[in-house]
Design a protein around this motif. Sequence first.
Motif, PDB file in Angstrom:
ATOM      1  N   ALA A   1      14.647  15.269  28.326  1.00  0.00           N
ATOM      2  CA  ALA A   1      14.225  16.559  27.778  1.00  0.00           C
ATOM      3  C   ALA A   1      14.267  17.619  28.865  1.00  0.00           C
ATOM      4  N   GLY A   2      15.091  18.623  28.660  1.00  0.00           N
ATOM      5  CA  GLY A   2      15.156  19.735  29.621  1.00  0.00           C
ATOM      6  C   GLY A   2      15.762  19.364  30.947  1.00  0.00           C
ATOM      7  N   SER A   3      16.604  18.320  30.970  1.00  0.00           N
ATOM      8  CA  SER A   3      17.202  17.898  32.235  1.00  0.00           C
ATOM      9  C   SER A   3      18.480  18.689  32.522  1.00  0.00           C
ATOM     10  N   LEU A   4      18.855  18.719  33.802  1.00  0.00           N
ATOM     11  CA  LEU A   4      20.065  19.410  34.232  1.00  0.00           C
ATOM     12  C   LEU A   4      21.235  18.430  34.270  1.00  0.00           C
ATOM     13  N   LYS A   5      22.434  18.952  34.077  1.00  0.00           N
ATOM     14  CA  LYS A   5      23.634  18.113  34.008  1.00  0.00           C
ATOM     15  C   LYS A   5      24.059  17.644  35.401  1.00  0.00           C
TER      16      LYS A   5
ATOM     17  N   GLY B   1      27.937  27.423  33.537  1.00  0.00           N
ATOM     18  CA  GLY B   1      27.695  26.020  33.857  1.00  0.00           C
ATOM     19  C   GLY B   1      27.860  25.754  35.338  1.00  0.00           C
ATOM     20  N   THR B   2      27.196  24.705  35.819  1.00  0.00           N
ATOM     21  CA  THR B   2      27.205  24.388  37.249  1.00  0.00           C
ATOM     22  C   THR B   2      28.591  23.969  37.727  1.00  0.00           C
ATOM     23  N   ARG B   3      29.292  23.163  36.925  1.00  0.00           N
ATOM     24  CA  ARG B   3      30.606  22.667  37.336  1.00  0.00           C
ATOM     25  C   ARG B   3      31.595  23.812  37.500  1.00  0.00           C
ATOM     26  N   GLU B   4      31.569  24.755  36.540  1.00  0.00           N
ATOM     27  CA  GLU B   4      32.475  25.910  36.608  1.00  0.00           C
ATOM     28  C   GLU B   4      32.164  26.768  37.828  1.00  0.00           C
ATOM     29  N   SER B   5      30.886  26.967  38.116  1.00  0.00           N
ATOM     30  CA  SER B   5      30.479  27.746  39.287  1.00  0.00           C
ATOM     31  C   SER B   5      30.935  27.071  40.575  1.00  0.00           C
ATOM     32  N   ALA B   6      30.812  25.729  40.621  1.00  0.00           N
ATOM     33  CA  ALA B   6      31.209  24.975  41.816  1.00  0.00           C
ATOM     34  C   ALA B   6      32.715  25.070  42.052  1.00  0.00           C
ATOM     35  N   ARG B   7      33.509  25.030  40.985  1.00  0.00           N
ATOM     36  CA  ARG B   7      34.964  25.143  41.138  1.00  0.00           C
ATOM     37  C   ARG B   7      35.351  26.516  41.687  1.00  0.00           C
TER      38      ARG B   7
ATOM     39  N   ILE C   1      35.065  39.912  51.897  1.00  0.00           N
ATOM     40  CA  ILE C   1      34.625  40.121  50.510  1.00  0.00           C
ATOM     41  C   ILE C   1      34.480  38.787  49.791  1.00  0.00           C
ATOM     42  N   VAL C   2      35.466  37.912  49.965  1.00  0.00           N
ATOM     43  CA  VAL C   2      35.409  36.582  49.355  1.00  0.00           C
ATOM     44  C   VAL C   2      34.222  35.804  49.896  1.00  0.00           C
ATOM     45  N   GLY C   3      34.038  35.858  51.221  1.00  0.00           N
ATOM     46  CA  GLY C   3      32.946  35.131  51.869  1.00  0.00           C
ATOM     47  C   GLY C   3      31.593  35.574  51.379  1.00  0.00           C
ATOM     48  N   ILE C   4      31.409  36.880  51.271  1.00  0.00           N
ATOM     49  CA  ILE C   4      30.121  37.406  50.824  1.00  0.00           C
ATOM     50  C   ILE C   4      29.883  37.073  49.352  1.00  0.00           C
ATOM     51  N   THR C   5      30.963  37.007  48.559  1.00  0.00           N
ATOM     52  CA  THR C   5      30.828  36.653  47.141  1.00  0.00           C
ATOM     53  C   THR C   5      30.264  35.243  46.984  1.00  0.00           C
ATOM     54  N   THR C   6      30.743  34.291  47.780  1.00  0.00           N
ATOM     55  CA  THR C   6      30.253  32.914  47.660  1.00  0.00           C
ATOM     56  C   THR C   6      28.807  32.794  48.142  1.00  0.00           C
ATOM     57  N   VAL C   7      28.435  33.571  49.166  1.00  0.00           N
ATOM     58  CA  VAL C   7      27.038  33.568  49.617  1.00  0.00           C
ATOM     59  C   VAL C   7      26.139  34.032  48.480  1.00  0.00           C
ATOM     60  N   LEU C   8      26.553  35.097  47.824  1.00  0.00           N
ATOM     61  CA  LEU C   8      25.794  35.645  46.702  1.00  0.00           C
ATOM     62  C   LEU C   8      25.659  34.615  45.583  1.00  0.00           C
ATOM     63  N   LEU C   9      26.754  33.915  45.302  1.00  0.00           N
ATOM     64  CA  LEU C   9      26.752  32.893  44.252  1.00  0.00           C
ATOM     65  C   LEU C   9      25.734  31.801  44.552  1.00  0.00           C
ATOM     66  N   VAL C  10      25.753  31.274  45.768  1.00  0.00           N
ATOM     67  CA  VAL C  10      24.877  30.145  46.103  1.00  0.00           C
ATOM     68  C   VAL C  10      23.423  30.590  46.220  1.00  0.00           C
ATOM     69  N   MET C  11      23.184  31.786  46.760  1.00  0.00           N
ATOM     70  CA  MET C  11      21.808  32.286  46.869  1.00  0.00           C
ATOM     71  C   MET C  11      21.177  32.471  45.485  1.00  0.00           C
ATOM     72  N   MET C  12      21.942  33.054  44.557  1.00  0.00           N
ATOM     73  CA  MET C  12      21.409  33.249  43.211  1.00  0.00           C
ATOM     74  C   MET C  12      21.247  31.904  42.486  1.00  0.00           C
ATOM     75  N   TYR C  13      22.155  30.983  42.740  1.00  0.00           N
ATOM     76  CA  TYR C  13      22.031  29.629  42.192  1.00  0.00           C
ATOM     77  C   TYR C  13      20.738  28.983  42.694  1.00  0.00           C
TER      78      TYR C  13
ATOM     79  N   ARG D   1      19.626  29.102  31.447  1.00  0.00           N
ATOM     80  CA  ARG D   1      20.274  30.394  31.218  1.00  0.00           C
ATOM     81  C   ARG D   1      19.293  31.569  31.298  1.00  0.00           C
ATOM     82  N   LYS D   2      18.110  31.399  30.682  1.00  0.00           N
ATOM     83  CA  LYS D   2      17.138  32.496  30.708  1.00  0.00           C
ATOM     84  C   LYS D   2      16.729  32.823  32.140  1.00  0.00           C
ATOM     85  N   SER D   3      16.465  31.785  32.916  1.00  0.00           N
ATOM     86  CA  SER D   3      16.090  31.970  34.319  1.00  0.00           C
ATOM     87  C   SER D   3      17.206  32.686  35.081  1.00  0.00           C
ATOM     88  N   THR D   4      18.460  32.264  34.831  1.00  0.00           N
ATOM     89  CA  THR D   4      19.607  32.868  35.517  1.00  0.00           C
ATOM     90  C   THR D   4      19.726  34.348  35.169  1.00  0.00           C
TER      91      THR D   4
END
Length: 472
Positions: free
Chosen positions: A24-28, A180-186, A315-327, A357-360
């Motif tokens: 119940a309410g687990s992450l993939k 989704g986490t997998r899409e973000s990781a790719r 720009i690419v580098g800072i984008t990935t930092v932003l992605l992981v920090m928000m994750y 999703r709501k938290s994100t």
Amino acid sequence: MSLGRQLLRKKAVEQLLEQSESKAGSLKKSLSAFDLTMLGIGAIVGTGIFVLTGVAAAVHAGPALVLSFVLSGLACVFAALCYAEFASTVPVSGSAYTYSYAAFGELVAWMIGWDLILEYGVAAAAVASGWSGYAQGLLEGFGIKLPVALTSAFDPAKGTIIDLPAILIIFVITLLLMKGTRESARFNAVMVIIKVAVILLFLAVGIGYVKPANWTPFMPFGFSGVATGAATVFFAFIGFDAVSTAAEEVRNPQRNMPIGIIASLLICTVLYIAVSLTLTGIVPYELLNVKNPVAFALNYVHQDWVAGFISLGAIVGITTVLLVMMYGQTRLFFAMSRDGLLPKAFSQVHAKTQVPRKSTLIVGILVAIFSGLLPLNKLAELTNIGTLFAFVLVSIGVVVLRNTNPGLKRAFSVPLVPLVPILAVLFCGYLIYSLPMLTKVGFVVWLIVGAVVYFLYGRRHSLLAKEVSRNR
């Protein structure tokens, strides 16, 4: 139950594991060791290497910047070993917050969670502002110039009202994380490969222009300058701890978590040392107090075409930092909400994507507001002290849990306990001592605000408190 016992109530490791494995309410579970390593590099390599290297060299360390990176790297390596033990033993979302719940109890866990909100949230907002600056520079290269009012946070003196590019990139990242986490990781892995290639290009071209004479004097500001430089460039290492927030979404976390944490940190440390040596070898350190030191160094030796690639890589580098920090921020909120210390909306998992999703979305809106409307220069400095504080507590927590739960199954064990955790505490403590007094005062104020929030909301809604009350 007395107030003291309430505040120190701990969550058993078995209870944490059972909670994470509940359907119940687990992450993939979809991440591999490679994904984790890419997440770590994505979070670490960004603003630090492309921006802070210049300021640290020109103002604090000179050519001895390489020693600043070694000093910060050592502090992080010792702390990373402690994180690896916890992440493989307690593979649950929440990072240092979750580990502190098991080792120290609820109040300390809340305070470290509140501290990590500062690290991830403020860092994400500050990074978004940095991304905006690079993106505007790239657009201007194509003859596109935004209205002044939309280029930066509110500042009547400059005529700016809102940082529109920062808000736009945050919402793009938010939508990606909601898929989704997998899409973000790719997406992150592709971006990481690009930015590492750009750094290797800088090293390949730049090494031919290195003049050893530029490394003299090697330590113009003395060792105190090296220490202050280490505290400054420590921002460049922030991020490997965000890997541990993914623990609940990892296949075989006992094996993959230590690999992801340690491998990403070691790769980034080698890159940082190589870049700092090359950078100060190309350009006299006095000239490096610029916003884009790596690109500036190549312009300095008339390699303008490579400098253009460096700006794109930034720009690419800072984008990935932003992605992981928000994750990391969303997974921290997920863990704290699941324990009742934050509202339930933060731990509701979408049935299809199995992500909160709501938290994100809430995190995306908050970070967008901060980065778009508020100047974050001073707040960003708090990120360093917040992270160092987390590292200290996690390192102490390893020793505490070794004593209170010696029979616990540990897939990865920190060697030479308590020596390695003590070294982590000493190195991180020294870096905290080297930070400006204003930063320390601001951090204490933030913790006081956090304590007020806990006593007004968290303590009364804690699920662990309700469980203990029912059992009594």
